[in-house]
Design a protein around this motif. Structure first.
Motif, mmCIF file in Angstrom:
data_model
loop_
_atom_site.group_PDB
_atom_site.id
_atom_site.type_symbol
_atom_site.label_atom_id
_atom_site.label_comp_id
_atom_site.label_asym_id
_atom_site.label_seq_id
_atom_site.Cartn_x
_atom_site.Cartn_y
_atom_site.Cartn_z
ATOM 1 N N GLY A 103 -24.792 -10.711 22.512
ATOM 2 C CA GLY A 103 -26.064 -11.067 23.111
ATOM 3 C C GLY A 103 -27.252 -10.540 22.337
ATOM 4 N N ILE A 104 -27.004 -9.890 21.212
ATOM 5 C CA ILE A 104 -28.057 -9.339 20.360
ATOM 6 C C ILE A 104 -28.527 -10.439 19.416
ATOM 7 C CG2 ILE A 104 -28.576 -7.599 18.597
ATOM 8 C CD1 ILE A 104 -26.270 -5.920 19.835
ATOM 9 N N LEU A 105 -29.830 -10.503 19.199
ATOM 10 C CA LEU A 105 -30.346 -11.501 18.258
ATOM 11 C C LEU A 105 -29.858 -11.184 16.860
ATOM 12 C CD1 LEU A 105 -34.010 -11.949 19.552
ATOM 13 C CD2 LEU A 105 -32.071 -13.510 19.827
ATOM 14 N N GLU A 106 -29.308 -12.211 16.201
ATOM 15 C CA GLU A 106 -28.738 -12.058 14.861
ATOM 16 C C GLU A 106 -29.194 -13.200 13.970
ATOM 17 O OE1 GLU A 106 -24.439 -9.941 15.607
ATOM 18 O OE2 GLU A 106 -24.465 -12.103 15.481
ATOM 19 N N PRO A 107 -29.063 -13.004 12.647
ATOM 20 C CA PRO A 107 -29.348 -14.110 11.740
ATOM 21 C C PRO A 107 -28.213 -15.126 11.771
ATOM 22 C CG PRO A 107 -28.530 -12.214 10.525
ATOM 23 C CD PRO A 107 -28.663 -11.780 11.958
ATOM 24 N N PRO A 108 -28.483 -16.350 11.351
ATOM 25 C CA PRO A 108 -27.404 -17.342 11.321
ATOM 26 C C PRO A 108 -26.372 -16.980 10.246
ATOM 27 C CG PRO A 108 -29.421 -18.242 10.372
ATOM 28 C CD PRO A 108 -29.764 -16.896 10.917
ATOM 29 N N PRO A 109 -25.125 -17.429 10.419
ATOM 30 C CA PRO A 109 -24.050 -17.081 9.481
ATOM 31 C C PRO A 109 -24.325 -17.509 8.038
ATOM 32 C CG PRO A 109 -23.152 -18.158 11.430
ATOM 33 C CD PRO A 109 -24.638 -18.236 11.535
ATOM 34 N N GLU A 110 -25.163 -18.540 7.853
ATOM 35 C CA GLU A 110 -25.436 -19.006 6.481
ATOM 36 C C GLU A 110 -26.565 -18.233 5.799
ATOM 37 O OE1 GLU A 110 -27.830 -21.571 9.321
ATOM 38 O OE2 GLU A 110 -25.794 -20.791 9.260
ATOM 39 N N SER A 111 -27.173 -17.274 6.493
ATOM 40 C CA SER A 111 -28.259 -16.501 5.872
ATOM 41 C C SER A 111 -27.711 -15.656 4.726
ATOM 42 C CB SER A 111 -28.970 -15.642 6.916
ATOM 43 O OG SER A 111 -28.041 -14.796 7.558
ATOM 44 N N PRO A 112 -28.540 -15.406 3.691
ATOM 45 C CA PRO A 112 -28.057 -14.694 2.501
ATOM 46 C C PRO A 112 -27.626 -13.255 2.788
ATOM 47 C CG PRO A 112 -30.201 -15.733 2.100
ATOM 48 C CD PRO A 112 -29.933 -15.842 3.556
ATOM 49 N N VAL A 113 -26.512 -12.859 2.180
ATOM 50 C CA VAL A 113 -26.019 -11.481 2.276
ATOM 51 C C VAL A 113 -26.863 -10.596 1.368
ATOM 52 C CG1 VAL A 113 -24.052 -9.953 1.798
ATOM 53 C CG2 VAL A 113 -23.668 -12.227 2.778
ATOM 54 N N VAL A 114 -27.209 -9.407 1.851
ATOM 55 C CA VAL A 114 -27.915 -8.401 1.055
ATOM 56 C C VAL A 114 -26.955 -7.233 0.872
ATOM 57 C CG1 VAL A 114 -29.878 -6.818 0.954
ATOM 58 C CG2 VAL A 114 -30.164 -9.097 1.952
ATOM 59 N N GLU A 115 -26.750 -6.828 -0.365
ATOM 60 C CA GLU A 115 -25.852 -5.711 -0.634
ATOM 61 C C GLU A 115 -26.500 -4.402 -0.187
ATOM 62 O OE1 GLU A 115 -22.748 -6.018 -1.553
ATOM 63 O OE2 GLU A 115 -22.997 -8.187 -1.678
ATOM 64 N N THR A 116 -25.681 -3.497 0.289
ATOM 65 C CA THR A 116 -26.168 -2.203 0.772
ATOM 66 C C THR A 116 -27.013 -1.501 -0.284
ATOM 67 O OG1 THR A 116 -24.209 -2.024 2.152
ATOM 68 C CG2 THR A 116 -25.401 -0.001 1.748
ATOM 69 N N ASP A 117 -26.587 -1.564 -1.540
ATOM 70 C CA ASP A 117 -27.313 -0.900 -2.627
ATOM 71 C C ASP A 117 -28.704 -1.477 -2.857
ATOM 72 O OD1 ASP A 117 -25.068 0.614 -2.972
ATOM 73 O OD2 ASP A 117 -24.387 -0.404 -4.785
ATOM 74 N N GLY A 118 -28.949 -2.686 -2.351
ATOM 75 C CA GLY A 118 -30.246 -3.322 -2.550
ATOM 76 C C GLY A 118 -31.295 -2.923 -1.532
ATOM 77 N N VAL A 119 -30.927 -2.092 -0.564
ATOM 78 C CA VAL A 119 -31.849 -1.698 0.510
ATOM 79 C C VAL A 119 -32.603 -0.433 0.110
ATOM 80 C CG1 VAL A 119 -31.973 -0.902 2.913
ATOM 81 C CG2 VAL A 119 -30.426 -2.767 2.287
ATOM 82 N N ASP A 120 -33.926 -0.473 0.262
ATOM 83 C CA ASP A 120 -34.768 0.695 -0.046
ATOM 84 C C ASP A 120 -34.931 1.611 1.170
ATOM 85 O OD1 ASP A 120 -35.373 -0.173 -2.722
ATOM 86 O OD2 ASP A 120 -36.694 -1.668 -1.817
ATOM 87 N N LEU A 121 -35.016 1.017 2.372
ATOM 88 C CA LEU A 121 -35.178 1.809 3.587
ATOM 89 C C LEU A 121 -34.383 1.149 4.702
ATOM 90 C CD1 LEU A 121 -36.649 4.225 4.993
ATOM 91 C CD2 LEU A 121 -38.344 2.548 5.754
ATOM 92 N N ALA A 122 -33.577 1.947 5.401
ATOM 93 C CA ALA A 122 -32.785 1.459 6.531
ATOM 94 C C ALA A 122 -33.333 2.070 7.814
ATOM 95 C CB ALA A 122 -31.316 1.838 6.355
#
Length: 195
Positions: A103-122
């Protein structure tokens, strides 16, 4: 009592407390936390931000998500892909989000994957935490798995009334260096400036 049982007991306590919070306090604390986050130099400098999409029980992150998109940052949000497993998926508009398995809002399954290493701030949610960044999650392990592989800047959002300094810890738990409440920022358990 095992650590896992202590966590379950604390989860029940904090969820009951969370349910008793007034709508006004929820709204005001969410707004203050979002303001603090947007003022963090680490957020302002981040090119790619990973942020949870807040549910009614959590901090409302809509202002953060909107700001990241308006500022031209790459924004990614969680997509649940299995038991305790999530992927980081990029979105370009909040209208892309749809209710997912929980029930949580999520992106659609076809949205682009972002690699963990590419994140600057979580930007990470919790049921409750300590000022020192010891986090009590929902119990699904989604964020524990993420934190076990992520080494970038991480900030935990929590209402001050849900802070507990005695959060039980297990070997798979990873403390988060920054904690933001409506009162401000804590870094490694110490009050820190937001300027």
């Amino acid at each position: 009592m095992t650590k896992a049982e202590e966590k379950q007991q604390l989860r029940r306590t904090l969820r009951a407390l969370e349910r008793s919070l007034s709508e006004r306090y929820r709204a005001e604390s969410s707004q203050a936390i979002a303001r603090h986050l947007l003022a963090m130099p680490e957020y302002q400098a981040a090119g790619t931000v990973f942020c949870f999409v807040g549910t009614r029980r959590e901090i409302d992150t809509a202002a953060i998500l909107e700001d990241a998109l308006a500022a031209g940052k790459h924004l990614c949000v969680p997509l649940c892909v299995g038991e305790g497993l999530m992927e980081l998926r990029q979105i370009t508009a909040l209208e892309e989000l749809v209710p997912g398995a929980y029930g949580i809002l999520e992106p659609p399954p076809e949205s682009p994957v972002v690699e963990t290493d590419g994140v600057d701030l979580a930007v990470i949610p919790c049921v409750g935490c300590s000022h020192g960044g010891h986090r009590l999650g929902q119990g699904g392990g989604f964020y524990d798995r993420f934190l076990s592989h992520y080494r970038g800047g991480t900030v935990l959002l929590c209402r001050e009334r849900l802070i507990r300094e005695d959060v039980p810890q297990e070997p798979h738990d990873y403390p988060v260096p920054w904690v933001l409440t409506e009162r401000g920022l804590w870094e490694d358990g110490m009050p820190a400036r937001l300027s």
